[in-house]
Design a protein around this motif. Structure first.
Motif, PDB file in Angstrom:
ATOM      1  N   MET A 232      20.119 -42.363  25.713  1.00 51.29           N
ATOM      2  CA  MET A 232      21.134 -42.414  24.698  1.00 51.29           C
ATOM      3  C   MET A 232      22.448 -41.939  25.313  1.00 51.29           C
ATOM      4  O   MET A 232      22.501 -40.928  25.983  1.00 51.29           O
ATOM      5  N   LYS A 233      23.497 -42.676  25.077  1.00 53.72           N
ATOM      6  CA  LYS A 233      24.833 -42.315  25.556  1.00 53.72           C
ATOM      7  C   LYS A 233      25.671 -41.932  24.352  1.00 53.72           C
ATOM      8  O   LYS A 233      26.020 -42.772  23.531  1.00 53.72           O
ATOM      9  N   LEU A 234      25.970 -40.656  24.222  1.00 48.84           N
ATOM     10  CA  LEU A 234      26.785 -40.151  23.135  1.00 48.84           C
ATOM     11  C   LEU A 234      27.696 -39.077  23.717  1.00 48.84           C
ATOM     12  O   LEU A 234      27.215 -38.084  24.244  1.00 48.84           O
ATOM     13  N   ARG A 235      29.000 -39.304  23.662  1.00 47.22           N
ATOM     14  CA  ARG A 235      29.952 -38.347  24.228  1.00 47.22           C
ATOM     15  C   ARG A 235      30.878 -37.863  23.127  1.00 47.22           C
ATOM     16  O   ARG A 235      31.699 -38.615  22.615  1.00 47.22           O
ATOM     17  N   PRO A 236      30.749 -36.583  22.745  1.00 42.50           N
ATOM     18  CA  PRO A 236      31.618 -36.054  21.705  1.00 42.50           C
ATOM     19  C   PRO A 236      33.050 -35.877  22.209  1.00 42.50           C
ATOM     20  O   PRO A 236      33.285 -35.752  23.406  1.00 42.50           O
ATOM     21  N   LEU A 237      33.993 -35.867  21.292  1.00 41.23           N
ATOM     22  CA  LEU A 237      35.401 -35.736  21.653  1.00 41.23           C
ATOM     23  C   LEU A 237      35.864 -34.285  21.567  1.00 41.23           C
ATOM     24  O   LEU A 237      35.358 -33.501  20.772  1.00 41.23           O
ATOM     25  N   ASN A 238      36.855 -33.947  22.383  1.00 43.50           N
ATOM     26  CA  ASN A 238      37.523 -32.645  22.393  1.00 43.50           C
ATOM     27  C   ASN A 238      36.538 -31.483  22.441  1.00 43.50           C
ATOM     28  O   ASN A 238      35.751 -31.388  23.361  1.00 43.50           O
ATOM     29  N   ASP A 239      36.589 -30.587  21.446  1.00 43.31           N
ATOM     30  CA  ASP A 239      35.741 -29.386  21.481  1.00 43.31           C
ATOM     31  C   ASP A 239      34.477 -29.540  20.628  1.00 43.31           C
ATOM     32  O   ASP A 239      33.915 -28.566  20.173  1.00 43.31           O
ATOM     33  N   ARG A 240      34.023 -30.754  20.452  1.00 40.34           N
ATOM     34  CA  ARG A 240      32.805 -30.987  19.674  1.00 40.34           C
ATOM     35  C   ARG A 240      31.575 -30.973  20.578  1.00 40.34           C
ATOM     36  O   ARG A 240      31.651 -31.266  21.759  1.00 40.34           O
ATOM     37  N   VAL A 241      30.436 -30.660  19.958  1.00 40.79           N
ATOM     38  CA  VAL A 241      29.173 -30.503  20.668  1.00 40.79           C
ATOM     39  C   VAL A 241      28.099 -31.253  19.881  1.00 40.79           C
ATOM     40  O   VAL A 241      28.087 -31.208  18.653  1.00 40.79           O
ATOM     41  N   VAL A 242      27.194 -31.942  20.579  1.00 42.28           N
ATOM     42  CA  VAL A 242      26.051 -32.613  19.943  1.00 42.28           C
ATOM     43  C   VAL A 242      24.829 -31.723  20.145  1.00 42.28           C
ATOM     44  O   VAL A 242      24.527 -31.326  21.272  1.00 42.28           O
ATOM     45  N   ILE A 243      24.144 -31.416  19.043  1.00 41.34           N
ATOM     46  CA  ILE A 243      23.007 -30.496  19.082  1.00 41.34           C
ATOM     47  C   ILE A 243      21.791 -31.144  18.441  1.00 41.34           C
ATOM     48  O   ILE A 243      21.901 -31.812  17.411  1.00 41.34           O
ATOM     49  N   LYS A 244      20.634 -30.918  19.046  1.00 44.89           N
ATOM     50  CA  LYS A 244      19.358 -31.333  18.461  1.00 44.89           C
ATOM     51  C   LYS A 244      18.696 -30.075  17.925  1.00 44.89           C
ATOM     52  O   LYS A 244      18.496 -29.108  18.652  1.00 44.89           O
ATOM     53  N   ARG A 245      18.389 -30.076  16.622  1.00 43.97           N
ATOM     54  CA  ARG A 245      17.766 -28.906  16.005  1.00 43.97           C
ATOM     55  C   ARG A 245      16.385 -28.650  16.606  1.00 43.97           C
ATOM     56  O   ARG A 245      15.638 -29.589  16.895  1.00 43.97           O
ATOM     57  N   ILE A 246      16.040 -27.379  16.765  1.00 41.09           N
ATOM     58  CA  ILE A 246      14.718 -26.976  17.227  1.00 41.09           C
ATOM     59  C   ILE A 246      13.943 -26.503  16.008  1.00 41.09           C
ATOM     60  O   ILE A 246      14.359 -25.562  15.333  1.00 41.09           O
ATOM     61  N   GLU A 247      12.848 -27.172  15.717  1.00 38.24           N
ATOM     62  CA  GLU A 247      12.050 -26.837  14.539  1.00 38.24           C
ATOM     63  C   GLU A 247      11.408 -25.463  14.716  1.00 38.24           C
ATOM     64  O   GLU A 247      10.965 -25.103  15.795  1.00 38.24           O
ATOM     65  N   GLU A 248      11.356 -24.716  13.619  1.00 38.75           N
ATOM     66  CA  GLU A 248      10.778 -23.386  13.641  1.00 38.75           C
ATOM     67  C   GLU A 248       9.281 -23.460  13.381  1.00 38.75           C
ATOM     68  O   GLU A 248       8.750 -24.490  13.005  1.00 38.75           O
ATOM     69  N   GLU A 249       8.616 -22.335  13.565  1.00 38.49           N
ATOM     70  CA  GLU A 249       7.173 -22.247  13.362  1.00 38.49           C
ATOM     71  C   GLU A 249       6.794 -22.620  11.928  1.00 38.49           C
ATOM     72  O   GLU A 249       7.550 -22.373  10.996  1.00 38.49           O
ATOM     73  N   GLU A 250       5.606 -23.194  11.779  1.00 35.79           N
ATOM     74  CA  GLU A 250       5.121 -23.552  10.456  1.00 35.79           C
ATOM     75  C   GLU A 250       4.272 -22.442   9.847  1.00 35.79           C
ATOM     76  O   GLU A 250       3.816 -22.560   8.727  1.00 35.79           O
ATOM     77  N   ARG A 251       4.058 -21.357  10.599  1.00 37.78           N
ATOM     78  CA  ARG A 251       3.275 -20.222  10.113  1.00 37.78           C
ATOM     79  C   ARG A 251       4.112 -18.951  10.215  1.00 37.78           C
ATOM     80  O   ARG A 251       4.930 -18.805  11.099  1.00 37.78           O
ATOM     81  N   THR A 252       3.842 -18.042   9.321  1.00 36.58           N
ATOM     82  CA  THR A 252       4.487 -16.741   9.387  1.00 36.58           C
ATOM     83  C   THR A 252       3.710 -15.863  10.364  1.00 36.58           C
ATOM     84  O   THR A 252       2.634 -16.248  10.836  1.00 36.58           O
ATOM     85  N   ALA A 253       4.212 -14.670  10.625  1.00 33.60           N
ATOM     86  CA  ALA A 253       3.521 -13.749  11.525  1.00 33.60           C
ATOM     87  C   ALA A 253       2.145 -13.371  10.968  1.00 33.60           C
ATOM     88  O   ALA A 253       1.219 -13.093  11.723  1.00 33.60           O
ATOM     89  N   GLY A 254       2.007 -13.377   9.664  1.00 39.18           N
ATOM     90  CA  GLY A 254       0.732 -13.041   9.030  1.00 39.18           C
ATOM     91  C   GLY A 254      -0.236 -14.206   8.958  1.00 39.18           C
ATOM     92  O   GLY A 254      -1.339 -14.067   8.451  1.00 39.18           O
TER      93      GLY A 254
ATOM     94  N   ASP B 128      49.974 -26.386  24.672  1.00 35.66           N
ATOM     95  CA  ASP B 128      50.784 -26.743  25.842  1.00 35.66           C
ATOM     96  C   ASP B 128      50.280 -28.012  26.546  1.00 35.66           C
ATOM     97  O   ASP B 128      50.786 -28.389  27.594  1.00 35.66           O
ATOM     98  N   GLY B 129      49.258 -28.663  25.987  1.00 33.08           N
ATOM     99  CA  GLY B 129      48.769 -29.921  26.539  1.00 33.08           C
ATOM    100  C   GLY B 129      47.612 -29.775  27.512  1.00 33.08           C
ATOM    101  O   GLY B 129      47.054 -30.771  27.951  1.00 33.08           O
ATOM    102  N   THR B 130      47.237 -28.558  27.860  1.00 32.91           N
ATOM    103  CA  THR B 130      46.104 -28.357  28.764  1.00 32.91           C
ATOM    104  C   THR B 130      44.813 -28.277  27.958  1.00 32.91           C
ATOM    105  O   THR B 130      44.826 -28.113  26.739  1.00 32.91           O
ATOM    106  N   ARG B 131      43.697 -28.391  28.636  1.00 30.53           N
ATOM    107  CA  ARG B 131      42.391 -28.320  27.983  1.00 30.53           C
ATOM    108  C   ARG B 131      41.676 -27.045  28.416  1.00 30.53           C
ATOM    109  O   ARG B 131      41.641 -26.713  29.586  1.00 30.53           O
ATOM    110  N   ARG B 132      41.103 -26.353  27.443  1.00 31.90           N
ATOM    111  CA  ARG B 132      40.273 -25.186  27.730  1.00 31.90           C
ATOM    112  C   ARG B 132      38.827 -25.665  27.760  1.00 31.90           C
ATOM    113  O   ARG B 132      38.325 -26.218  26.789  1.00 31.90           O
ATOM    114  N   PRO B 133      38.137 -25.484  28.896  1.00 30.93           N
ATOM    115  CA  PRO B 133      36.745 -25.942  28.968  1.00 30.93           C
ATOM    116  C   PRO B 133      35.859 -25.186  27.982  1.00 30.93           C
ATOM    117  O   PRO B 133      36.148 -24.047  27.613  1.00 30.93           O
ATOM    118  N   LEU B 134      34.786 -25.827  27.562  1.00 29.64           N
ATOM    119  CA  LEU B 134      33.874 -25.220  26.601  1.00 29.64           C
ATOM    120  C   LEU B 134      32.971 -24.195  27.281  1.00 29.64           C
ATOM    121  O   LEU B 134      32.671 -24.305  28.472  1.00 29.64           O
TER     122      LEU B 134
END
Length: 96
Positions: A1-23, A51-57
């Motif tokens: 998949m080719k997906l390039r966000p613009l400027n200071d945006r970020v593409v994130i894939k959610r990480i699913e949490e556990e389906e059970r509690t500690a108990g 000022d026209g410069t870019r601050r890296p993420l």
């Protein structure tokens, strides 16, 4: 998949949490909340300053991050659920 966000945006894939509690109690799908952890898939070029410069993420592809529940915009690309948000919406980077 080719997906390039613009400027200071970020593409994130959610990480699913556990389906059970500690108990050992199994949490049904209807009671689950949205995960607040994710893996950075792609990052933009950086924030454009007055000022026209870019601050890296500070984040890079492959980082695990924490973000607020309702941050960003949900999108579906090639059948995969992703989240696009500004770097400012990311609360922390999880270091291993």
């Amino acid at each position: 998949m080719k997906l390039r966000p613009l400027n200071d945006r970020v593409v994130i894939k959610r990480i699913e949490e556990e389906e059970r509690t500690a108990g050992g109690i199994i949490i049904p799908d209807t009671a689950k909340e949205k995960p607040i952890q994710g893996e950075v898939i792609a990052v933009g070029n950086g924030k454009l300053l007055e000022d026209g410069t870019r601050r890296p993420l500070d984040v890079k592809a492959g980082d695990r991050v924490l973000f607020s529940k309702y941050a960003g915009t949900d999108v579906k690309v090639e059948g995969e659920d992703l989240l696009i948000m500004r770097e400012d919406d990311i609360l922390a980077i999880i270091e291993k």
